[in-house]
Design a protein around this motif. Structure first.
Motif: not given
Length: 310
Positions: A1-19
């Motif tokens: 399943m393909t997912a949009l993943c959003i990691d709200f970190g302490g100093t950076r926000i990581k956004v990725g599309v993963l399968d």
């Protein structure tokens, strides 16, 4: 399943599309600490989805206590005030038109590393992430621990390691995080001129650029720095011993940017942990992710793939 993943970190926000744990496209954004960060995430996600042909579910991670039943941040102590109490599943549904799961970042990282990373197949594991604070998570019999109010396993950084130690922003005193974290290091540098001078040896005044744990261990051989390094390692080992006594893991995952110095950190940490565990306790190996910056995204991908969705 393909997912949009959003990691709200302490100093950076990581956004990725993963399968299924494979990163198809990813980017990073600065964390401004304002609600407008959501708009930036939507713009970034739109670009990524075009590159990766869309997604079927959303995974969102935040530091702090997350109420999964409401999809909301409960408390993160001076971080993400705009998100506290807000149902981010509703936001994700409106913004992306897909169902979402919201999780604590350390739990997501543990799920990522036991599903796709350095501890694949482990069903009993704990994770300690060393950074601005100290994040932890625990898994027993393949189940991420959450507890009655979603607090279980994630407060290992607030295990007391010094009864006479400094106050912590959680309200306790002598927490592992209050003794040995990036924010604790900034306090230590401000109070110790020799330490500040040693960490500024590269020509960057410590007052201008706040040092991090990576800087501390890069100068570990300096006699002005060595006592602080030793104190931090002992504090981390005490927290890990507490986690091992509580959860009896088969593996301990130690993560964070400081693990770029894993060759220095892991052997000493392993020695301290194994030397202080209960006599009959299993001495679990201490391992570190190959790409700790991706652990949370991998875990969110796993959560969506497992249909850990409402």
């Amino acid at each position: 399943m393909t997912a949009l993943c959003i990691d709200f970190g302490g100093t950076r926000i990581k956004v990725g599309v993963l399968d299924e744990g494979h990163i198809l496209a990813a980017t990073e954004l600065p964390n401004t600490g304002r609600e407008s960060d959501l708009e930036a995430v939507v713009a970034a996600a739109t670009t990524l989805s075009e590159q990766a042909a869309g997604y079927e579910g959303i995974g969102i991670a935040l530091p702090g206590v997350v109420d999964r039943s409401r999809g909301a941040l409960v408390a993160a102590h001076d971080k993400y005030d705009w998100a506290t109490g807000r149902d981010l599943r509703d936001w994700a549904g409106a913004a992306f038109g897909a169902p979402a799961v919201v999780e604590n970042d350390a739990r997501a990282a543990l799920l990522g590393e036991t599903t796709y990373g350095c501890a694949v197949g482990a069903t009993d594991a704990v994770l300690l992430t060393l950074g601005t604070g100290i994040g932890t998570a625990a898994m027993m019999d393949g189940v991420l621990l959450r507890g009655a109010r979603d607090h279980a396993g994630i407060l290992g950084g607030h295990i007391t390691v010094d009864l006479d130690g400094p106050p912590c922003n959680c309200g306790n005193v002598g927490c592992a995080e209050a003794v040995a974290s990036t924010w604790a290091l900034r306090r230590d540098v401000a109070a110790d001129a020799d330490l500040a001078e040693a960490l500024a040896d590269d020509g960057v005044p410590s007052a201008a650029v706040a040092p991090g744990l990576k800087d501390l261990f890069e100068h570990a051989d300096d006699p002005r720095v060595a006592p602080t390094v030793d104190r931090y390692l002992r504090a981390w080992s005490a927290a890990i011993v507490g986690l091992c006594h509580a959860y009896d893991p088969s593996v301990v995952i130690v993560s964070g940017g400081v693990m770029r110095s894993a060759g220095l950190v892991l052997p000493r940490l392993t020695e301290l942990v194994h030397g202080h565990l209960w006599s009959s306790s299993y001495r679990p190996p201490l391992v570190t992710p190959a790409a700790p910056e991706h652990s949370v995204l991998l875990g969110l991908s796993a959560a969506v793939s497992r249909k850990d969705l409402p």
